[in-house]
Design a protein around this motif. Structure first.
Motif, PDB file in Angstrom:
ATOM      1  N   THR A  46       0.816  -1.222   0.000  1.00 34.74           N
ATOM      2  CA  THR A  46       0.000   0.000   0.000  1.00 34.74           C
ATOM      3  C   THR A  46       0.843   1.262   0.000  1.00 34.74           C
ATOM      4  N   LEU A  47       2.170   1.105   0.007  1.00 39.48           N
ATOM      5  CA  LEU A  47       3.044   2.257   0.128  1.00 39.48           C
ATOM      6  C   LEU A  47       2.916   3.219  -1.057  1.00 39.48           C
ATOM      7  N   ASN A  48       2.727   2.704  -2.267  1.00 40.44           N
ATOM      8  CA  ASN A  48       2.600   3.583  -3.432  1.00 40.44           C
ATOM      9  C   ASN A  48       1.385   4.500  -3.307  1.00 40.44           C
ATOM     10  N   GLY A  49       0.273   3.951  -2.865  1.00 38.82           N
ATOM     11  CA  GLY A  49      -0.926   4.757  -2.667  1.00 38.82           C
ATOM     12  C   GLY A  49      -0.733   5.794  -1.572  1.00 38.82           C
ATOM     13  N   ILE A  50      -0.058   5.395  -0.504  1.00 39.66           N
ATOM     14  CA  ILE A  50       0.192   6.327   0.602  1.00 39.66           C
ATOM     15  C   ILE A  50       1.090   7.467   0.137  1.00 39.66           C
ATOM     16  N   VAL A  51       2.100   7.147  -0.675  1.00 31.06           N
ATOM     17  CA  VAL A  51       3.013   8.187  -1.167  1.00 31.06           C
ATOM     18  C   VAL A  51       2.247   9.197  -2.029  1.00 31.06           C
ATOM     19  N   LEU A  52       1.356   8.727  -2.894  1.00 28.46           N
ATOM     20  CA  LEU A  52       0.566   9.643  -3.720  1.00 28.46           C
ATOM     21  C   LEU A  52      -0.386  10.477  -2.870  1.00 28.46           C
ATOM     22  N   LEU A  53      -0.979   9.870  -1.856  1.00 24.09           N
ATOM     23  CA  LEU A  53      -1.860  10.623  -0.969  1.00 24.09           C
ATOM     24  C   LEU A  53      -1.082  11.712  -0.223  1.00 24.09           C
ATOM     25  N   VAL A  54       0.103  11.384   0.256  1.00 23.79           N
ATOM     26  CA  VAL A  54       0.926  12.367   0.957  1.00 23.79           C
ATOM     27  C   VAL A  54       1.367  13.475   0.003  1.00 23.79           C
ATOM     28  N   LEU A  55       1.730  13.112  -1.231  1.00 25.43           N
ATOM     29  CA  LEU A  55       2.129  14.118  -2.215  1.00 25.43           C
ATOM     30  C   LEU A  55       0.985  15.087  -2.507  1.00 25.43           C
ATOM     31  N   GLY A  56      -0.222  14.565  -2.678  1.00 29.27           N
ATOM     32  CA  GLY A  56      -1.387  15.431  -2.879  1.00 29.27           C
ATOM     33  C   GLY A  56      -1.639  16.331  -1.683  1.00 29.27           C
ATOM     34  N   GLY A  57      -1.452  15.799  -0.487  1.00 27.55           N
ATOM     35  CA  GLY A  57      -1.605  16.606   0.725  1.00 27.55           C
ATOM     36  C   GLY A  57      -0.558  17.695   0.836  1.00 27.55           C
ATOM     37  N   ILE A  58       0.681  17.376   0.475  1.00 32.26           N
ATOM     38  CA  ILE A  58       1.752  18.374   0.531  1.00 32.26           C
ATOM     39  C   ILE A  58       1.499  19.497  -0.464  1.00 32.26           C
ATOM     40  N   ILE A  59       1.057  19.155  -1.661  1.00 32.63           N
ATOM     41  CA  ILE A  59       0.742  20.186  -2.658  1.00 32.63           C
ATOM     42  C   ILE A  59      -0.376  21.082  -2.147  1.00 32.63           C
ATOM     43  N   THR A  60      -1.408  20.480  -1.570  1.00 25.91           N
ATOM     44  CA  THR A  60      -2.528  21.260  -1.042  1.00 25.91           C
ATOM     45  C   THR A  60      -2.082  22.170   0.098  1.00 25.91           C
ATOM     46  N   ILE A  61      -1.307  21.649   1.018  1.00 26.31           N
ATOM     47  CA  ILE A  61      -0.828  22.461   2.139  1.00 26.31           C
ATOM     48  C   ILE A  61       0.050  23.600   1.633  1.00 26.31           C
ATOM     49  N   GLY A  62       0.866  23.337   0.610  1.00 29.64           N
ATOM     50  CA  GLY A  62       1.694  24.387   0.028  1.00 29.64           C
ATOM     51  C   GLY A  62       0.868  25.510  -0.566  1.00 29.64           C
ATOM     52  N   ILE A  63      -0.207  25.160  -1.252  1.00 31.35           N
ATOM     53  CA  ILE A  63      -1.091  26.180  -1.828  1.00 31.35           C
ATOM     54  C   ILE A  63      -1.782  26.974  -0.725  1.00 31.35           C
ATOM     55  N   LEU A  64      -2.209  26.298   0.337  1.00 33.36           N
ATOM     56  CA  LEU A  64      -2.876  26.993   1.442  1.00 33.36           C
ATOM     57  C   LEU A  64      -1.915  27.923   2.174  1.00 33.36           C
ATOM     58  N   ILE A  65      -0.698  27.476   2.413  1.00 32.90           N
ATOM     59  CA  ILE A  65       0.293  28.339   3.065  1.00 32.90           C
ATOM     60  C   ILE A  65       0.621  29.530   2.181  1.00 32.90           C
ATOM     61  N   SER A  66       0.713  29.295   0.886  1.00 28.62           N
ATOM     62  CA  SER A  66       0.986  30.391  -0.053  1.00 28.62           C
ATOM     63  C   SER A  66      -0.114  31.446  -0.011  1.00 28.62           C
TER      64      SER A  66
END
Length: 142
Positions: free
Chosen positions: A68-88
């Motif tokens: 399940t690690l591949n799915g978790i990595v994609l979920l974390v990547l999507g979360g990081i992108i979202t958090i980056g946009i919100l912080i921006s």
């Protein structure tokens, strides 16, 4: 009843578009920076794609007792992108406008994850089917 639900969804989407336009104009006037641009929309779309594919990948791997690690990595990547946009959005503006933008960004992310990405995939598949099923055209009367 279905017609009322569809009209309600359309009204909410029109309201969000109007709110985004008004908020964007106020931010340009006050901070000289637009909160909603092509870059942020693209970032939200990429985050939605990562979350959608990561969710499917994780669920399929969990059903098959696989990795399940591949799915978790994609979920974390999507979360990081979202958090980056919100912080921006908070860095560009103050707390009030940043919070309004964050709420709208998260709503757009949810909307794109559950509606936009599947419809985009259907569009791409349909386009490919139409491209491969086209026949050559010959001009007879010349």
């Amino acid at each position: 009843m279905l017609v009322l639900k569809i009209l309600g969804v359309i009204a909410v989407i029109i309201g969000i578009i109007a709110a985004v336009g008004i908020l964007n104009q106020k931010c340009i006037e006050k901070f000289q920076v637009p909160l909603f641009s092509k870059g942020t929309a693209g970032g939200i779309f990429v985050a939605a794609i990562c979350l959608f594919i990561g969710m499917i990948w994780y669920q399929e791997a969990a059903k098959a007792n696989g990795d399940t690690l591949n799915g978790i990595v994609l979920l974390v990547l999507g979360g990081i992108i979202t958090i980056g946009i919100l912080i921006s959005s908070y860095i560009k503006t103050n707390i009030i406008f940043g919070t309004l933008a964050a709420v709208i960004h998260i709503f757009l992310l949810i909307l794109m994850t559950y509606l936009g990405v599947p419809l985009f995939i259907i569009y791409i598949i349909g386009s490919l089917i139409l491209i491969f099923s086209s026949k050559p055209v010959y001009v007879v009367n010349k």
